[in-house]
Write a protein that holds these residues in place. Sequence first.
Motif, PDB file in Angstrom:
ATOM      1  N   ALA A 154      50.271  17.517   5.036  1.00 11.97           N
ATOM      2  CA  ALA A 154      51.607  17.123   4.549  1.00 11.97           C
ATOM      3  C   ALA A 154      52.274  16.195   5.558  1.00 11.97           C
ATOM      4  O   ALA A 154      52.896  15.190   5.193  1.00 11.97           O
ATOM      5  N   LYS A 155      52.094  16.503   6.832  1.00 12.06           N
ATOM      6  CA  LYS A 155      52.744  15.717   7.891  1.00 12.06           C
ATOM      7  C   LYS A 155      52.240  14.275   7.923  1.00 12.06           C
ATOM      8  O   LYS A 155      53.026  13.346   8.087  1.00 12.06           O
ATOM      9  N   ILE A 156      50.922  14.082   7.757  1.00  3.93           N
ATOM     10  CA  ILE A 156      50.426  12.709   7.900  1.00  3.93           C
ATOM     11  C   ILE A 156      50.543  11.895   6.608  1.00  3.93           C
ATOM     12  O   ILE A 156      50.503  10.676   6.659  1.00  3.93           O
ATOM     13  N   PHE A 157      50.690  12.556   5.452  1.00  6.63           N
ATOM     14  CA  PHE A 157      50.720  11.772   4.209  1.00  6.63           C
ATOM     15  C   PHE A 157      52.094  11.649   3.559  1.00  6.63           C
ATOM     16  O   PHE A 157      52.335  10.715   2.803  1.00  6.63           O
ATOM     17  N   LEU A 158      52.989  12.606   3.805  1.00 12.83           N
ATOM     18  CA  LEU A 158      54.173  12.674   2.938  1.00 12.83           C
ATOM     19  C   LEU A 158      55.451  12.130   3.560  1.00 12.83           C
ATOM     20  O   LEU A 158      55.809  12.494   4.691  1.00 12.83           O
ATOM     21  N   ASP A 159      56.105  11.266   2.798  1.00 16.48           N
ATOM     22  CA  ASP A 159      57.470  10.857   3.114  1.00 16.48           C
ATOM     23  C   ASP A 159      58.399  11.624   2.164  1.00 16.48           C
ATOM     24  O   ASP A 159      57.961  12.071   1.093  1.00 16.48           O
ATOM     25  N   PRO A 160      59.691  11.725   2.536  1.00 18.02           N
ATOM     26  CA  PRO A 160      60.614  12.423   1.641  1.00 18.02           C
ATOM     27  C   PRO A 160      60.577  11.812   0.234  1.00 18.02           C
ATOM     28  O   PRO A 160      60.545  10.587   0.086  1.00 18.02           O
ATOM     29  N   GLY A 161      60.528  12.680  -0.770  1.00 21.93           N
ATOM     30  CA  GLY A 161      60.530  12.209  -2.162  1.00 21.93           C
ATOM     31  C   GLY A 161      59.142  11.943  -2.737  1.00 21.93           C
ATOM     32  O   GLY A 161      59.004  11.750  -3.944  1.00 21.93           O
ATOM     33  N   ASP A 162      58.094  11.932  -1.891  1.00 24.85           N
ATOM     34  CA  ASP A 162      56.729  11.748  -2.401  1.00 24.85           C
ATOM     35  C   ASP A 162      56.296  12.955  -3.234  1.00 24.85           C
ATOM     36  O   ASP A 162      56.870  14.046  -3.106  1.00 24.85           O
ATOM     37  N   TYR A 163      55.237  12.738  -4.018  1.00 25.49           N
ATOM     38  CA  TYR A 163      54.722  13.812  -4.871  1.00 25.49           C
ATOM     39  C   TYR A 163      53.288  14.178  -4.500  1.00 25.49           C
ATOM     40  O   TYR A 163      52.503  13.320  -4.089  1.00 25.49           O
ATOM     41  N   VAL A 164      52.974  15.457  -4.703  1.00 24.35           N
ATOM     42  CA  VAL A 164      51.604  15.955  -4.557  1.00 24.35           C
ATOM     43  C   VAL A 164      51.223  16.585  -5.892  1.00 24.35           C
ATOM     44  O   VAL A 164      52.002  17.359  -6.459  1.00 24.35           O
ATOM     45  N   ILE A 165      50.045  16.242  -6.391  1.00 19.72           N
ATOM     46  CA  ILE A 165      49.554  16.880  -7.617  1.00 19.72           C
ATOM     47  C   ILE A 165      48.956  18.236  -7.240  1.00 19.72           C
ATOM     48  O   ILE A 165      48.141  18.320  -6.312  1.00 19.72           O
ATOM     49  N   ALA A 166      49.361  19.281  -7.933  1.00 25.79           N
ATOM     50  CA  ALA A 166      48.813  20.617  -7.649  1.00 25.79           C
ATOM     51  C   ALA A 166      48.863  21.445  -8.928  1.00 25.79           C
ATOM     52  O   ALA A 166      49.591  21.119  -9.862  1.00 25.79           O
ATOM     53  N   GLY A 167      48.080  22.522  -8.946  1.00 25.30           N
ATOM     54  CA  GLY A 167      47.996  23.355 -10.147  1.00 25.30           C
ATOM     55  C   GLY A 167      49.253  24.174 -10.384  1.00 25.30           C
ATOM     56  O   GLY A 167      50.051  24.401  -9.478  1.00 25.30           O
ATOM     57  N   ARG A 168      49.391  24.601 -11.619  1.00 24.98           N
ATOM     58  CA  ARG A 168      50.438  25.556 -11.991  1.00 24.98           C
ATOM     59  C   ARG A 168      49.723  26.806 -12.470  1.00 24.98           C
ATOM     60  O   ARG A 168      49.151  26.726 -13.567  1.00 24.98           O
ATOM     61  N   PRO A 169      49.639  27.852 -11.698  1.00 27.75           N
ATOM     62  CA  PRO A 169      50.223  28.120 -10.391  1.00 27.75           C
ATOM     63  C   PRO A 169      49.336  27.616  -9.247  1.00 27.75           C
ATOM     64  O   PRO A 169      48.182  27.281  -9.465  1.00 27.75           O
ATOM     65  N   THR A 170      49.914  27.627  -8.033  1.00 23.54           N
ATOM     66  CA  THR A 170      49.116  27.272  -6.849  1.00 23.54           C
ATOM     67  C   THR A 170      49.559  28.070  -5.623  1.00 23.54           C
ATOM     68  O   THR A 170      50.583  28.758  -5.654  1.00 23.54           O
ATOM     69  N   TYR A 171      48.764  27.940  -4.562  1.00 21.37           N
ATOM     70  CA  TYR A 171      48.997  28.707  -3.329  1.00 21.37           C
ATOM     71  C   TYR A 171      50.380  28.399  -2.742  1.00 21.37           C
ATOM     72  O   TYR A 171      50.707  27.248  -2.484  1.00 21.37           O
ATOM     73  N   VAL A 172      51.126  29.448  -2.507  1.00 18.42           N
ATOM     74  CA  VAL A 172      52.516  29.293  -2.078  1.00 18.42           C
ATOM     75  C   VAL A 172      52.630  28.636  -0.696  1.00 18.42           C
ATOM     76  O   VAL A 172      53.570  27.874  -0.437  1.00 18.42           O
ATOM     77  N   GLY A 173      51.645  28.875   0.169  1.00 15.92           N
ATOM     78  CA  GLY A 173      51.685  28.279   1.509  1.00 15.92           C
ATOM     79  C   GLY A 173      51.540  26.759   1.454  1.00 15.92           C
ATOM     80  O   GLY A 173      52.061  26.048   2.324  1.00 15.92           O
ATOM     81  N   ALA A 174      50.823  26.270   0.437  1.00 19.23           N
ATOM     82  CA  ALA A 174      50.697  24.811   0.280  1.00 19.23           C
ATOM     83  C   ALA A 174      52.028  24.242  -0.191  1.00 19.23           C
ATOM     84  O   ALA A 174      52.476  23.196   0.287  1.00 19.23           O
ATOM     85  N   ILE A 175      52.691  24.943  -1.112  1.00 14.58           N
ATOM     86  CA  ILE A 175      54.009  24.486  -1.596  1.00 14.58           C
ATOM     87  C   ILE A 175      54.983  24.454  -0.418  1.00 14.58           C
ATOM     88  O   ILE A 175      55.730  23.488  -0.231  1.00 14.58           O
ATOM     89  N   GLN A 176      54.935  25.510   0.396  1.00 12.30           N
ATOM     90  CA  GLN A 176      55.846  25.573   1.567  1.00 12.30           C
ATOM     91  C   GLN A 176      55.654  24.374   2.480  1.00 12.30           C
ATOM     92  O   GLN A 176      56.625  23.779   2.956  1.00 12.30           O
ATOM     93  N   ALA A 177      54.378  24.024   2.738  1.00 16.44           N
ATOM     94  CA  ALA A 177      54.111  22.888   3.633  1.00 16.44           C
ATOM     95  C   ALA A 177      54.659  21.600   3.015  1.00 16.44           C
ATOM     96  O   ALA A 177      55.281  20.777   3.702  1.00 16.44           O
ATOM     97  N   ILE A 178      54.444  21.433   1.725  1.00 19.84           N
ATOM     98  CA  ILE A 178      54.876  20.198   1.046  1.00 19.84           C
ATOM     99  C   ILE A 178      56.400  20.066   1.080  1.00 19.84           C
ATOM    100  O   ILE A 178      56.936  19.020   1.459  1.00 19.84           O
TER     101      ILE A 178
END
Length: 425
Positions: free
Chosen positions: A111-135
């Motif tokens: 998340a740190k190296i790829f994401l700027d504020p407002g960017d999007y990540v494609i992920a499943g519904r539902p998905t791992y909560v720790g990944a959502i937290q990082a994003i």
Amino acid sequence: MMNFESQFSANAKNMKQSVIRELLKLTVRPEIISFAGGLPAPETFPVEDLRAAANTVFDKHSAKAMQYGTTEGDNDLKDEIIKFETRQGVKLESQNLLVVSASQQALDMVAKIFLDPGDYVIAGRPTYVGAIQAIVSYSAKVLGIPFTPEQDGFDMDALVTKYDRAIAGGKKVKYIYVIPDFQNPAGFCWSLAKRQALLEFAYRRDLIIIEDSPYREIRFIGEHIPSIYLLDQNGQNRGIVVNLKTFSKILIPGARVGWIMAHEKLIAKFVIAKQAMDLCTNVFTQKWLAEYMKTGKLYDVIKSTCDNYREKRNHMVNALEKYMPKRWEIKWTKPEGGLFLWLSLPKFINTDDLIYKAVEEEKVAFVVGSAFYFDEPERNAMRLNFSFSSIDLIDEGIKRLARIITRELEAYEAGHRAKTAPEGV
Ligand SMILES: Cc1ncc(COP(=O)(O)O)c(C=O)c1O
């Protein structure tokens, strides 16, 4: 008293506390049967062999083990990881491998190296909560994609539609996050066709895939399916897949060690990100795991862990069949690996409310399904962990869960009858 809140960064304000970690505090009371945590079974930890490996580190490598190490990771451990991955058909060289402080650090680094504020990540519904937290801690958002009813991966039509709409709306989609092997929370496993389709989708749109594989080796039924990382390697080899692995579920989570496999240019960037985080992964632990891996016993531990979890999973599935009410739509997944299954209830039962009743009235706990969504959560599901509890507790816990669900159904049915009954009856 200083107003700390006003000093926090915009990213820090976006950080969300993990619902799971909060819920776990509720469930540590000894009288509660908890299916809430994601804890591996302690009886699978090879304590004596790990003790021997630690002694070898003290005897043979004490100076190195107690010193700072390189950010890339300890070479002895990297050599062992390379052997481990090679056995699974992966071609892995040292420059494509980075040892990390377990997968959660890798998720934060991604998340740190790829994401700027407002960017999007494609992920499943539902998905791992720790990944959502990082994003969300980098002020980015999730574009949630539903799974097919067959539970064999994303609904690819929905993926294309949602992606196209997002791009047309000016959104920046940075990467795709997936857990193809026995996904947390639902236990879904992606078919080969869906893995290939996702890779094709990513190739066509120049997207990076983050393949998070903590449960990959914990397959206790059926045949292994190649990882998306391997499919790329054996196919067009464009190096667009980043594969996250960890010792947490195949050996011990307390070590807090994992690894990233990726294109060397990405590894170089991860190394810089990691330097600012912790300089290097715990050196003693890396040496310790390397000595343990040299014994070759990790393969036996994985096998016996799979045997253990297969038995527990079967008990949980059988108990659900035995005790759950046979009316309304109550469904559960039957995973072929991993640590979790996913129970769906009729829409009128909200598990965000049910959890408190379950803990207070029946002394049983689960994780609410809503925790695993970035937005518009489904509120009628729960995650059940089958790896941690003993077989007896699994049976008793499911019996209690079935009792509380039955009471919810009865209350709803009584309310429904009262509403539809003719006056005066
Ligand atoms: C899908 C997924 N990714 C990452 C992690 C974090 O694992 P680690 O212990 O390696 O940090 C977990 C932990 O449960 C997980 O389920």
